[in-house]
Scaffold this motif. Structure first.
Motif, PDB file in Angstrom:
ATOM      1  N   ALA A 103       0.828  -1.205   0.000  1.00 46.36           N
ATOM      2  CA  ALA A 103       0.000   0.000   0.000  1.00 46.36           C
ATOM      3  C   ALA A 103       0.863   1.255   0.000  1.00 46.36           C
ATOM      4  N   ALA A 104       1.938   1.247   0.778  1.00 46.73           N
ATOM      5  CA  ALA A 104       2.836   2.408   0.818  1.00 46.73           C
ATOM      6  C   ALA A 104       3.527   2.587  -0.529  1.00 46.73           C
ATOM      7  N   ALA A 105       3.985   1.491  -1.119  1.00 44.49           N
ATOM      8  CA  ALA A 105       4.644   1.562  -2.426  1.00 44.49           C
ATOM      9  C   ALA A 105       3.670   2.027  -3.496  1.00 44.49           C
ATOM     10  N   ALA A 106       2.429   1.548  -3.451  1.00 46.19           N
ATOM     11  CA  ALA A 106       1.420   1.942  -4.439  1.00 46.19           C
ATOM     12  C   ALA A 106       1.162   3.440  -4.369  1.00 46.19           C
ATOM     13  N   ASP A 107       1.067   3.974  -3.159  1.00 44.82           N
ATOM     14  CA  ASP A 107       0.822   5.411  -2.993  1.00 44.82           C
ATOM     15  C   ASP A 107       1.994   6.226  -3.536  1.00 44.82           C
ATOM     16  N   LEU A 108       3.203   5.807  -3.218  1.00 43.07           N
ATOM     17  CA  LEU A 108       4.386   6.540  -3.682  1.00 43.07           C
ATOM     18  C   LEU A 108       4.527   6.449  -5.207  1.00 43.07           C
ATOM     19  N   MET A 109       4.325   5.257  -5.752  1.00 42.08           N
ATOM     20  CA  MET A 109       4.475   5.089  -7.199  1.00 42.08           C
ATOM     21  C   MET A 109       3.385   5.834  -7.953  1.00 42.08           C
ATOM     22  N   TYR A 110       2.212   5.956  -7.349  1.00 42.82           N
ATOM     23  CA  TYR A 110       1.130   6.706  -7.988  1.00 42.82           C
ATOM     24  C   TYR A 110       1.470   8.193  -8.035  1.00 42.82           C
ATOM     25  N   ILE A 156       1.110  -3.428  -8.993  1.00 49.52           N
ATOM     26  CA  ILE A 156       0.194  -3.537 -10.133  1.00 49.52           C
ATOM     27  C   ILE A 156      -1.026  -4.374  -9.748  1.00 49.52           C
ATOM     28  N   ALA A 157      -0.789  -5.491  -9.095  1.00 49.24           N
ATOM     29  CA  ALA A 157      -1.896  -6.345  -8.661  1.00 49.24           C
ATOM     30  C   ALA A 157      -2.789  -5.610  -7.667  1.00 49.24           C
ATOM     31  N   SER A 217      -1.266   5.046 -15.485  1.00 49.41           N
ATOM     32  CA  SER A 217       0.037   5.648 -15.200  1.00 49.41           C
ATOM     33  C   SER A 217       1.139   4.600 -15.173  1.00 49.41           C
ATOM     34  N   LEU A 218       0.858   3.467 -14.545  1.00 46.34           N
ATOM     35  CA  LEU A 218       1.841   2.381 -14.517  1.00 46.34           C
ATOM     36  C   LEU A 218       2.119   1.861 -15.921  1.00 46.34           C
ATOM     37  N   SER A 219       1.081   1.765 -16.723  1.00 55.12           N
ATOM     38  CA  SER A 219       1.250   1.276 -18.096  1.00 55.12           C
ATOM     39  C   SER A 219       2.114   2.231 -18.912  1.00 55.12           C
ATOM     40  N   SER A 220       1.855   3.527 -18.774  1.00 54.14           N
ATOM     41  CA  SER A 220       2.635   4.521 -19.519  1.00 54.14           C
ATOM     42  C   SER A 220       4.118   4.444 -19.172  1.00 54.14           C
ATOM     43  N   GLU A 221       4.400   4.157 -17.912  1.00 59.27           N
ATOM     44  CA  GLU A 221       5.796   4.147 -17.465  1.00 59.27           C
ATOM     45  C   GLU A 221       6.501   2.824 -17.735  1.00 59.27           C
TER      46      GLU A 221
END
Length: 209
Positions: free
Chosen positions: A25-32, A70-71, A118-122
Motif C-alpha cells: 500500500a505504501a509503495a502503491a501510494d508513492l508510485m502513484y 500492479i496487482a 500511469s503504470l502502463s505509460s511508465e
C-alpha cells in the motif's frame, strides 16, 4: 534476479500478510504520486514504517514489489468498479456509473490520472512482465463492463445485436483517454465528452425510442 522471475511466496501468518500489505500500500501510494522510477526502496521503507530487511523478506527486488503494486491497483480499481458495473440493468444505471467515474476524477482534480494507466505509460514499453500483468488487468476491467452491458441485453434494455465487446472496449478507452487528458488539462471536460459519446452510441441500441 529480474521481476519476471523473482517472487516471494505469500506470508503464511496474519501478521506477515498485514506487513506485506502495508508495504504494498505504501509503495502503491508513492508510485502513484512519484512514478515507479521516482520511488526508492528506502522511501517505501520509511512510508510503510518497516525495515529494509522486512521489504526484502517479502519481495525479491523492486520489480517484485512493483508487480505486487500492479496487482494491488488492479484489485482496488476492479473492486470499486465491479459492484457498479454489476448493476447495469438500465440506462439510468449506466448514467450513474458515468457520474461516479467523472466525480472521482473531479475530486482528484485530474492529479495522478488512472493508477493502472500511469503504470502502463511508465512500464509497458520497457518491462514485458509489467505489460502482461497490466494487460490482464485492463482485460478484466473490460470484461466487467462487458458483463454489465450483456445484462442489459438479457433484461431487454439493449437489442440482441448490440456489439457488446466493441462498446465495452470503447467505454474503457474513453475512461483511460479521458483520465489522461484530465491529468494534463486539470479538467474533466474530455472525459465527459468521451463517455457521453460512447454512451450515446449505446443508446442507439436500446429496444425502445
Amino acid at each position: 534476479m529480474t521481476g519476471s522471475t523473482a517472487r516471494r511466496d505469500a506470508p503464511s501468518t496474519h501478521k506477515g500478510r498485514a506487513t506485506r500489505e502495508r508495504i504494498v500500500a505504501a509503495a502503491a501510494d508513492l508510485m502513484y504520486r512519484q512514478g515507479v522510477a521516482g520511488t526508492s526502496t528506502p522511501a517505501v521503507r520509511d512510508a510503510a514504517g518497516v525495515s529494509s530487511s522486512q521489504i526484502y523478506h517479502y519481495f525479491a527486488d523492486k520489480d517484485d514489489l512493483t508487480r505486487a503494486v500492479i496487482a494491488h491497483q488492479t484489485e482496488t480499481i476492479l473492486s470499486h468498479q465491479a459492484p457498479l458495473l454489476a448493476r447495469l440493468d438500465s440506462l439510468a444505471a449506466l448514467d450513474s456509473w458515468r457520474a461516479v467515474v467523472i466525480e472521482t476524477a473531479r475530486r482528484q482534480g485530474g492529479v495522478g490520472g488512472c493508477p493502472m494507466g500511469s503504470l502502463s505509460s511508465e512500464l509497458a514499453d520497457t518491462h514485458p512482465w509489467a505489460r502482461d500483468t497490466l494487460a490482464a488487468g485492463f482485460t478484466a476491467w473490460a470484461e466487467s463492463i462487458h458483463r454489465g452491458l450483456s445484462a442489459m441485453i438479457d433484461s431487454g434494455v439493449l437489442r440482441p445485436d448490440t456489439n457488446v465487446r466493441a462498446l465495452s472496449l470503447a467505454l474503457l478507452a474513453a475512461v483511460q483517454g479521458g483520465l489522461l487528458l484530465a491529468q494534463a488539462q486539470r479538467t474533466t471536460e474530455a472525459l465527459e465528452a468521451a463517455l457521453d459519446t460512447v454512451i450515446a452510441r449505446i443508446r442507439d441500441y436500446t429496444t425502445e425510442p
